[in-house]
Structures are given as C-alpha cells and as structure tokens.
Design an enzyme around this catalytic site. Structure first.
Site, PDB file in Angstrom:
ATOM      1  N   HIS A  20     -10.376   4.569   2.892  1.00 58.33           N
ATOM      2  CA  HIS A  20      -8.880   4.208   2.899  1.00 58.33           C
ATOM      3  C   HIS A  20      -8.001   4.701   1.869  1.00 58.33           C
ATOM      4  CE1 HIS A  20      -5.104   2.790   4.686  1.00 58.33           C
ATOM      5  NE2 HIS A  20      -4.995   3.612   5.939  1.00 58.33           N
ATOM      6  N   LYS A  60      -6.417   6.080  -1.774  1.00 58.92           N
ATOM      7  CA  LYS A  60      -5.810   7.006  -2.636  1.00 58.92           C
ATOM      8  C   LYS A  60      -6.116   7.356  -3.987  1.00 58.92           C
ATOM      9  CE  LYS A  60      -3.742   6.380   2.282  1.00 58.92           C
ATOM     10  NZ  LYS A  60      -4.058   4.730   2.493  1.00 58.92           N
ATOM     11  N   ASP A  86      -8.475  14.664 -15.363  1.00 58.60           N
ATOM     12  CA  ASP A  86      -8.865  14.889 -17.551  1.00 58.60           C
ATOM     13  C   ASP A  86      -8.657  12.890 -17.729  1.00 58.60           C
ATOM     14  OD1 ASP A  86      -8.339  17.036 -18.096  1.00 58.60           O
ATOM     15  OD2 ASP A  86      -6.320  16.806 -18.940  1.00 58.60           O
ATOM     16  N   HIS A 117       6.127   3.530   5.458  1.00 56.94           N
ATOM     17  CA  HIS A 117       4.063   3.443   5.478  1.00 56.94           C
ATOM     18  C   HIS A 117       3.616   2.369   3.964  1.00 56.94           C
ATOM     19  CE1 HIS A 117       0.363   5.696   4.702  1.00 56.94           C
ATOM     20  NE2 HIS A 117       0.156   5.061   5.820  1.00 56.94           N
ATOM     21  N   LYS A 129       2.998  -0.090   1.377  1.00 58.26           N
ATOM     22  CA  LYS A 129       1.793  -1.491   0.770  1.00 58.26           C
ATOM     23  C   LYS A 129       2.027  -1.625  -0.403  1.00 58.26           C
ATOM     24  CE  LYS A 129      -0.906   1.950   3.099  1.00 58.26           C
ATOM     25  NZ  LYS A 129      -0.432   2.076   4.642  1.00 58.26           N
ATOM     26  N   ASP A 179       8.663 -13.307  -7.164  1.00 60.82           N
ATOM     27  CA  ASP A 179       9.355 -13.840  -8.472  1.00 60.82           C
ATOM     28  C   ASP A 179       9.596 -13.056  -9.199  1.00 60.82           C
ATOM     29  OD1 ASP A 179       8.194 -16.428  -7.294  1.00 60.82           O
ATOM     30  OD2 ASP A 179       6.586 -16.558  -8.572  1.00 60.82           O
TER      31      ASP A 179
END
Length: 483
Positions: A217, A219, A224, A401, A403, A408
């Site tokens: 899952h 990404k 470079d 979508h 996450k 604080d």
C-alpha cells in the site's frame, strides 16, 4: 455424502484454528472471529480464510543486498543516533521519547536537515512530480499501490520512457491487487527502453492469489536519491477530483528533500528486491550505492526533523500502529486525525478514548461519502462511544483520503497507513514523522479549513440512525477483524 463433506470441512477448519492458536499465536479477538466463521459457516469461512487468512512467511524469503547493508548501517550508527536524540534541543524536545521509540522499534533514523512540502490536491502534486522526473539524471524509483493507465498514468509512463532513452535507470513497482486493471503490457515500451517494471506479488488468478491478503500500500518516489515523495496519492485521475462519484477528493502528500530521502530509498530498494528477485553483484555494489545514495551537502536546509517509519508483514510487529499509539499518549493539548478508513483495534481505540478523557482535544475527520458501504458502516459503529468521551467527529463533504495525525501543533505524521486493522497488520505501509512546529501548524490550518467543508456529527445524529443501519454496523464490525 453431504454429512461426510460437512464433517470433513469442520475437521479441516478446526486444524486451521489450532494453527492460529499454537503456531501463529494471533490475538484472541482475531481467533474468535475466525472461529465463528470456520465453525458456523464452514464452507464460506474456509474460502474466506484461503483469501484473507494466510500468506507467505516473508522473513524466510531471500532479501535484497540492500537489507544487509541497511542492517550494517543501523548497527554502526545506532549509538550515534541515540546520542543525537539525547542532546536534541528545541521547542519539540518533549517528544524525544517518540523519536527514540521510532529509532529502537523501527530502525528509523532521526534526520535533521530536510525540506518538506505539503500537497492537498493531486493537480499540484503531479505538476511538481512530473517536473522533478523530467530533471532526473541518474535514477528514478517509483512504487504505487494503484497505478492506473488513464490520462495521468499514460503521461507518467511517457515521461519514464523518455528518461530511460536518456540513460536514466528507471525502476517501477506496482501492487498487483491495487492495480487490478493494470497489466505489465502497459509498460512494454518502457521495458524495451531499459526500464525495470515489476508487479508486487503477481498472480494469474488475481483476486484468488495466495498473497491477496498482503498488499503493498506504499506510495514512494525517489529521484536521483535526493528528492522523495510519499503520502496518500496514487496514480489516477480521481486524485485530481475527476471521479464524479467521489468528488471533491481531498488527500495529503509530501515532497521531501534532504537526509530523510535516504530512508525512502532504502525502503524502495527492499520492496524492489521482493518484487524483482534481482540481486546486485558484490563487485557492482559499491558503484550502485553511489547512485542510490549520492553524497550531498544539506547544510543549506533549515532544521526539519523527519523519521521514515514503515511496517508490514515482513517486520517484527505492528510498528506504525505502535508509533501512532505512542504519539497519541505523548500529546498534551490536541490531536487532529484525518483518515478515510477508521477501523481501529482495541489498543488504538482505547488510546484515543484515554486521550480525550484526559482533556486532550481529539478531532477525527472521516469521509461523509465513502467508497465502500461496508467500511462506512464500520466507521459509524464507533461514533457513539467516541462522542460520549468527548471526541469531535467531522464528516468531510466528499471523500477525504488523507492519512495524517498532528499533535500539539508540534509533531505530524503523513503517509500511506490508514487507521484500520488491515494497515496495522497486513499491508506494507510507510509514514513520515515530522517534528517541526511550522509544518504541524500548517497541518492544523489545513484541518480547520477542511472543517468548513464538513458536517460535525452529534449524539442527535446517532439517535436518529435507522434500525437496519445499527444491525449492519454490528455485523460488519465483527467481520472487520478478519477482512
């Protein structure tokens, strides 16, 4: 005959239960959920177990050379890292224990020289990503859970083909289940030009493959060895809010420059090794590392402290879940959470409730328009008990979508992990933990802007639920433990 088959299936299922208890040693609540399925609906339960309940033992798979190199690096710098955290001083000093936890539990190096750029929509992210890719001179490494071959995907593949023609080393990994409608043939021209493309855990049976329960899952893009991307956005037009069913689409992604990119590179190379089974000859290892980890002076970057934390079925435990819980217990004033899927286990749920009862302001934002009715019902099943302890719950008018979690106005995590049991236990995930008040305040401002496009859930809303909704919530919440 039917009686024989029924009894035979029960015996097989009892053996599976014993394996879970004595060999896999899964949590009791998980075992009880499977016992219910395997004993009371044995045929369906057995099929579900084949799909969702088993998979390969990753620790026994032959790993990439990078794994040993990483372990050597970790051993060498562990003491130095601990000392660096101990002497760390700044506004976020009280969060040393979280830094130390991520170091010891996940081998996550504490990096100090970084620049972090936040994206809240796909258009801006793709614009910068494609511009960075066009400037690549040595290596391009890409890993996505979903890699669609729509307009966005074709544009990306075209850029990669051109860079491969120029002699840039291009490596691409996509998850075989997440990218269900993407075939290797879509990358044929790229492969012919020298690009290396691999599906993660491919199966000719696709949704019935033995590895369906373990999905990459993550990404990750590394260019470079000096520019990195990670977060919630995959490759597809929906991330530009161009899917009418799930618009507006709100997501969060980040672009990294600095020391932390090396950690993303290590994570990518390990996953590439799993997907490709490719090994680097010892004679070429040093030369490859010069390309993968180029030496660069980052002294011009201001101090933005970042740790890259990953978890998955190839690691010892639920590293990201435990890091999230540690983060929650560390909070003193506020916790802001955005997630499309809120399906917590008991430990995470109790942490949230404990924080709220301790007078820490907890705000949770989930989608009002979810892409899955099953998940929607599970999320809503937690509403009443959270509201009763003072948690503020917001439903975003569209599909959120992102996450993310911020505490604080000082510490933020942005990455790929949802707050659900699948991400905690089964998926390969990666998150950046950012210790910087400026970044965290930016995230708080983004959260409060999203509130303007959200509905605040109340106990009155809960009281007005239809009876069949409550029934669905109870049933789906039970099955959430195994699916």
């Amino acid at each position: 005959m039917l009686s024989f088959l029924w009894n035979f299936m029960l015996i097989i299922n009892i053996i599976l239960i014993l394996v879970m208890i004595f060999l896999e040693r899964k949590e009791p609540v998980y075992i009880f959920a499977w016992m219910f399925l395997l004993l009371f609906i044995p045929y369906i339960g057995f099929i579900l177990y084949l799909i969702f309940g088993n998979g390969p033992r990753f620790r026994k798979r032959k790993n990439f050379h990078i794994k040993k190199k990483w372990d050597d690096l970790y051993t060498t710098y562990m003491t130095k890292q601990q000392e660096q955290i101990e002497i760390y001083e700044g506004k976020e000093e009280i969060y040393k224990s979280l830094m130390m936890f991520n170091l010891n539990a996940n081998k996550s190096f504490f990096t100090t020289k970084n620049h972090v750029k936040i994206y809240t929509n796909g258009k801006d992210k793709y614009y910068d990503l494609f511009a960075d890719l066009r400037q690549a001179t040595d290596t391009i490494h890409i890993l996505y859970y979903i890699f669609r071959t729509d307009e966005i995907g074709k544009q990306l593949i075209s850029i990669l083909e051109k860079k491969a023609e120029e002699g840039v080393e291009v490596r691409v990994v996509y998850d075989d289940i997440g990218s269900l409608h993407t075939s290797l043939s879509s990358f044929q021209n790229l492969i012919e030009k020298g690009g290396k493309v691999f599906p993660f855990f491919p199966s000719k049976l696709k949704i019935l493959g033995p590895n369906i329960n373990y999905r990459n899952h993550r990404k990750i893009v590394v260019i470079d060895g000096i520019i990195g991307y990670t977060g919630g956005m995959n490759i597809g037009i929906e991330y530009e809010s161009r899917d009418p069913k799930l618009s507006p689409w709100r997501d969060t992604h980040i672009r990294l420059e600095g020391e932390s990119v090396e950690m993303l590179q290590i994570r990518f190379l390990q996953d590439f090794g799993y997907a490709s089974h490719e090994e680097i000859d010892d004679a070429n290892l040093k030369e490859k590392f010069k390309k993968f980890f180029p030496k660069k002076d980052w002294s011009h970057l201001r101090d933005q402290y970042v740790q890259i934390v990953s978890s998955g079925p190839d690691t010892r435990g639920e590293e990201l879940k435990n890091a999230f819980i540690k983060m929650i217990y560390t909070a003193k004033q506020s916790i802001d959470i955005q997630t499309p899927y809120f399906v917590p286990d008991s430990a995470f749920l109790e942490a949230i409730k404990t924080a709220s009862l301790s007078k820490v302001r907890v705000r949770l934002m989930v989608p009002r328009k979810n892409d899955n009715r099953y998940v929607d019902r599970i999320i809503s099943s937690y509403v009443k008990e959270l509201l009763e302890v003072g948690v503020e719950i917001y439903q975003y008018e569209g599909f959120i979508h992102a996450k993310t979690m911020t505490i604080d106005d000082c510490v933020t995590t942005i990455g790929t992990a949802n707050l659900d049991i699948r991400s905690f236990q089964l998926n390969f995930e990666v998150n950046a933990f950012i210790y910087n008040s400026t970044t965290s305040k930016d995230m708080t401002a983004i959260f409060e802007s999203d509130i303007q496009n959200s509905h605040r859930v109340t106990l009155e809303d809960e009281a007005n639920k239809k009876w069949y909704v409550r029934v669905e919530e109870s049933i789906f919440r039970l099955f959430s433990l195994v699916m």
